[in-house]
Enzyme design. Structure first.
Site, PDB file in Angstrom:
ATOM      1  N   HIS A 123       0.878  -1.177   0.000  1.00  0.00           N
ATOM      2  CA  HIS A 123       0.000   0.000   0.000  1.00  0.00           C
ATOM      3  C   HIS A 123       0.918   1.231   0.000  1.00  0.00           C
ATOM      4  CE1 HIS A 123      -2.762   2.952   1.889  1.00  0.00           C
ATOM      5  NE2 HIS A 123      -3.750   2.157   1.509  1.00  0.00           N
ATOM      6  N   ASP A 200       3.116  -4.801   7.990  1.00  0.00           N
ATOM      7  CA  ASP A 200       1.909  -3.995   7.845  1.00  0.00           C
ATOM      8  C   ASP A 200       0.719  -4.950   7.972  1.00  0.00           C
ATOM      9  OD1 ASP A 200      -0.370  -2.799   6.881  1.00  0.00           O
ATOM     10  OD2 ASP A 200       0.564  -1.922   5.109  1.00  0.00           O
ATOM     11  N   GLN A 203      -4.443  -5.436   6.931  1.00  0.00           N
ATOM     12  CA  GLN A 203      -5.460  -6.340   6.361  1.00  0.00           C
ATOM     13  C   GLN A 203      -5.359  -7.763   6.903  1.00  0.00           C
ATOM     14  OE1 GLN A 203      -7.877  -5.216   4.600  1.00  0.00           O
ATOM     15  NE2 GLN A 203      -7.110  -3.223   3.924  1.00  0.00           N
ATOM     16  N   LYS A 226     -10.259  -0.721  10.754  1.00  0.00           N
ATOM     17  CA  LYS A 226     -10.409  -1.890   9.875  1.00  0.00           C
ATOM     18  C   LYS A 226     -10.734  -3.151  10.678  1.00  0.00           C
ATOM     19  CE  LYS A 226      -7.192  -0.059   6.417  1.00  0.00           C
ATOM     20  NZ  LYS A 226      -7.994   0.300   5.245  1.00  0.00           N
ATOM     21  N   CYS A 364      -4.844   2.448  -3.634  1.00  0.00           N
ATOM     22  CA  CYS A 364      -3.604   2.990  -3.034  1.00  0.00           C
ATOM     23  C   CYS A 364      -2.441   2.027  -3.229  1.00  0.00           C
ATOM     24  CB  CYS A 364      -3.776   3.298  -1.554  1.00  0.00           C
ATOM     25  SG  CYS A 364      -4.869   4.665  -1.258  1.00  0.00           S
TER      26      CYS A 364
HETATM   27  N1  PLP Z   1      -1.719  -0.838   4.617  1.00  0.00           N
HETATM   28  C1  PLP Z   1      -2.676  -1.555   4.022  1.00  0.00           C
HETATM   29  C2  PLP Z   1      -2.371  -2.923   3.524  1.00  0.00           C
HETATM   30  C3  PLP Z   1      -3.956  -1.017   3.879  1.00  0.00           C
HETATM   31  O1  PLP Z   1      -4.914  -1.719   3.292  1.00  0.00           O
HETATM   32  C4  PLP Z   1      -4.207   0.297   4.357  1.00  0.00           C
HETATM   33  C5  PLP Z   1      -5.533   0.913   4.161  1.00  0.00           C
HETATM   34  O2  PLP Z   1      -6.286   0.554   3.294  1.00  0.00           O
HETATM   35  C6  PLP Z   1      -3.179   0.981   4.991  1.00  0.00           C
HETATM   36  C7  PLP Z   1      -1.949   0.388   5.102  1.00  0.00           C
HETATM   37  C8  PLP Z   1      -3.397   2.368   5.549  1.00  0.00           C
HETATM   38  O3  PLP Z   1      -4.300   2.303   6.599  1.00  0.00           O
HETATM   39  P1  PLP Z   1      -4.892   3.663   7.252  1.00  0.00           P
HETATM   40  O4  PLP Z   1      -5.427   4.461   6.114  1.00  0.00           O
HETATM   41  O5  PLP Z   1      -5.940   3.161   8.176  1.00  0.00           O
HETATM   42  O6  PLP Z   1      -3.760   4.330   7.948  1.00  0.00           O
END
Ligand code: PLP
Length: 406
Positions: A123, A200, A203, A226, A364
Site C-alpha cells: 500500500h 503492515d 489487512q 479496519k 492505493c
Molecule cells: N496498509 C494496508 C495494507 C492497507 O490496506 C491500508 C488501508 O487501506 C493501509 C496500510 C493504511 O491504513 P490507514 O489508512 O488506516 O492508515
C-alpha cells in the site's frame, strides 16, 4: 458454522439501511469495516460518563479515564500477544504507525548508502514514508518483485537482503489482491542477518490470530477502523529493544520527562511516542472492538470468511469475461477483478445502483496495478457479517454490468 451470522448482523446498525431503496450490501470492508453497537455505545459511554484528559489530572474522572486508556493498551497487548504492554503505542492508524517507524528508526539507524526493503505489493503508506526516509538520508529503497499470480518471489528477496539492509517492511495481506504473504519466513530470513522487520498488518489482524512473539515481528502496524473500531485509531507494536533505542517522532506534552530551554529529557515507553492528548476515547472503543472480535473468536471468523470467499470466487468465475487480478495460493477475503475491458469506475457505478458497495480504482497500490497492466480493478472485500445471499446480489450486479455495456 460456529456463530449465527444473522445475530452478528443485528449488532451492526448500518447493515440494515437501504440504498436506492434496495437492501444495502457492504463489500468494501478492506477500506473500513462497519461498527457494532458495542463500539458505538462505548464511545457514547466515555463521553457521557468519564471524559477527562488523561495522565495529567489528579481528579477522579481523569484517573478513571487514564485507567481505562491503559487498560485498553493491556487489551491490545494481549490481543496480539505482545510481551509487554509498553510495546504497544497508540497511533492514528497504520499510516501513522509506519511513519513513526520510518522517522524514528530512520533517524536512529539509517545512514547514507544503507538499504530498506519493501515489496512490490505494498500500500502507498508502506512505500512513501520509506521513500521520504531514503531521500532524507541518501539511502536506497529495494523492492521484492512479485510473480504473475501476485505472490512474492522469495528467491529474489533472499538475494536482495545483505549487509547494507537496515530494515524490511512488508505487507502481511495485500489490500489490492488479497495475497497472504509468508511473513514468518520473511522474518526468519531477515533475522539471520540481524535485520528487523516491520509487518503492515492492516489487512490481516481482523482475519487471523496474530501472535507477534510467535511470528517474531520487530514492528507490527494496524488500524482500529479496519477491525470494527473507530476511525483515527491504530497501533504500532514494537519490540522494546528497538523502541528504546529510537528517537521520539513528535515532540510535545506527555512524551517528555523534563523540559528546560537547555535540554529536554524524554519519557519512558510507551509515552515517549505519544506526544499530545491521544485519542483516548478511540483507544477505549477500539479495545471494545477487540473484545467483540475476541468473543466471536478469530478461528470462527477465519473459518467462515474462508468458506464465503471460496463461494464468492467460484460464483464470480462462472461469469464469462471476468478476470481475477491476483490468483495467489494463499489469500484472504479480498477479491480483485475486471469485467472484460469495462472500466472499473463504470462497472462500479452500475454495481452501486444495485445497492452494492465495492471499491474501484488502484486501491492505493499503483505499483501493483502497473504490474498487472491495469488502471484499476473492482474489489470486493468480505468479512464475517457478509452472507452468501449478498454474494449472489454482487453476481447479479456484475451480470447487469455486462448487459449494460455490451
Ligand atoms: N496498509 C494496508 C495494507 C492497507 O490496506 C491500508 C488501508 O487501506 C493501509 C496500510 C493504511 O491504513 P490507514 O489508512 O488506516 O492508515
Amino acid at each position: 458454522m460456529k456463530f449465527d451470522v444473522e445475530k452478528i448482523r443485528n449488532d451492526f446498525p448500518v447493515l440494515h439501511r437501504k440504498v436506492y431503496d434496495k437492501p444495502f450490501v457492504y463489500l468494501d470492508n478492506a477500506a473500513t469495516t462497519q461498527k457494532p453497537v458495542q463500539v458505538i455505545e462505548e464511545i457514547e459511554r466515555v463521553y457521557k460518563t468519564i471524559n477527562s484528559n488523561i495522565h495529567r489530572g489528579v481528579h477522579h474522572l481523569s484517573d478513571l479515564c487514564t485507567g481505562e486508556y491503559e487498560n485498553a493498551r493491556e487489551k491490545v497487548a494481549s490481543f496480539i500477544n505482545a510481551n509487554h504492554s509498553h510495546e504497544v503505542i497508540f497511533t492514528s492508524g497504520t499510516t501513522g504507525s509506519v511513519n513513526l517507524v520510518a522517522f524514528s528508526f530512520g533517524e536512529s539507524f539509517v545512514g547514507e548508502g544503507d538499504e530498506i526493503i519493501v515489496s512490490a505489493m505494498e500500500h502507498h503508506s508502506n512505500i512513501v514514508p520509506w521513500q521520504m526516509l531514503c531521500e532524507r538520508k541518501n539511502a536506497v529503497l529495494k523492492v521484492i518483485p512479485i510473480n504473475g499470480d501476485g505472490e512474492l518471489i522469495m528467491e529474489e528477496y533472499e538475494k536482495l537482503i545483505g549487509p547494507k539492509t537496515r530494515l524490511v517492511a512488508v505487507v502481511h495481506v495485500s489490500n489490492a489482491i488479497g495475497t497472504r504473504n509468508p511473513v514468518e519466513r520473511i522474518i526468519e530470513i531477515a533475522h539471520k542477518q540481524d535485520v528487523p522487520v516491520l509487518v503492515d498488518g492492516a489487512q490481516s489482524v481482523q482475519h487471523e490470530k496474530i501472535d507477534v512473539q510467535k511470528i517474531d515481528a520487530d514492528f507490527f502496524a494496524f488500524s482500529g477502523h479496519k477491525i470494527y473500531g473507530p476511525t483515527g485509531t491504530g497501533v504500532l507494536y514494537g519490540k522494546e529493544k528497538w523502541l528504546d533505542r529510537m528517537v521520539p517522532w513528535q515532540g510535545g506534552g506527555e512524551m517528555i520527562s523534563n523540559v528546560t530551554f537547555q535540554k529536554t529529557t524524554y519519557n519512558k515507553l510507551p509515552f515517549k511516542f505519544e506526544a499530545g492528548t491521544p485519542n483516548y476515547t478511540g483507544a477505549i472503543a477500539m479495545a471494545a472492538a477487540l473484545d467483540y472480535v475476541g468473543k466471536t473468536g478469530l478461528e470462527n471468523i477465519a473459518g467462515y470468511e474462508k468458506e464465503l470467499t471460496e463461494y464468492a470466487v467460484s460464483k464470480l468465475m462462472q461469469i464469462d469475461g471476468l478476470r481475477l487480478i491476483g490468483t495467489p495460493r494463499k489469500r484472504t477475503s479480498v477479491i480483485s477483478f475486471m469485467i472484460e475491458n469495462i472500466h472499473p469506475y463504470d462497472a462500479g457505478m452500475v454495481i452501486d445502483k444495485m445497492g452494492v458497495a465495492v471499491r474501484t480504482g488502484s486501491h492505493c497500490a499503483e505499483p501493483v496495478m502497473d504490474f498487472f497492466g491495469v488502471r484499476g480493478t473492482i474489489r470486493a472485500s468480505l468479512v464475517f457479517y457478509n452472507t452468501k445471499r449478498e454474494i449472489d446480489t454482487l453476481y447479479d450486479a456484475v451480470i447487469k454490468v455486462k448487459e449494460m455495456f455490451n
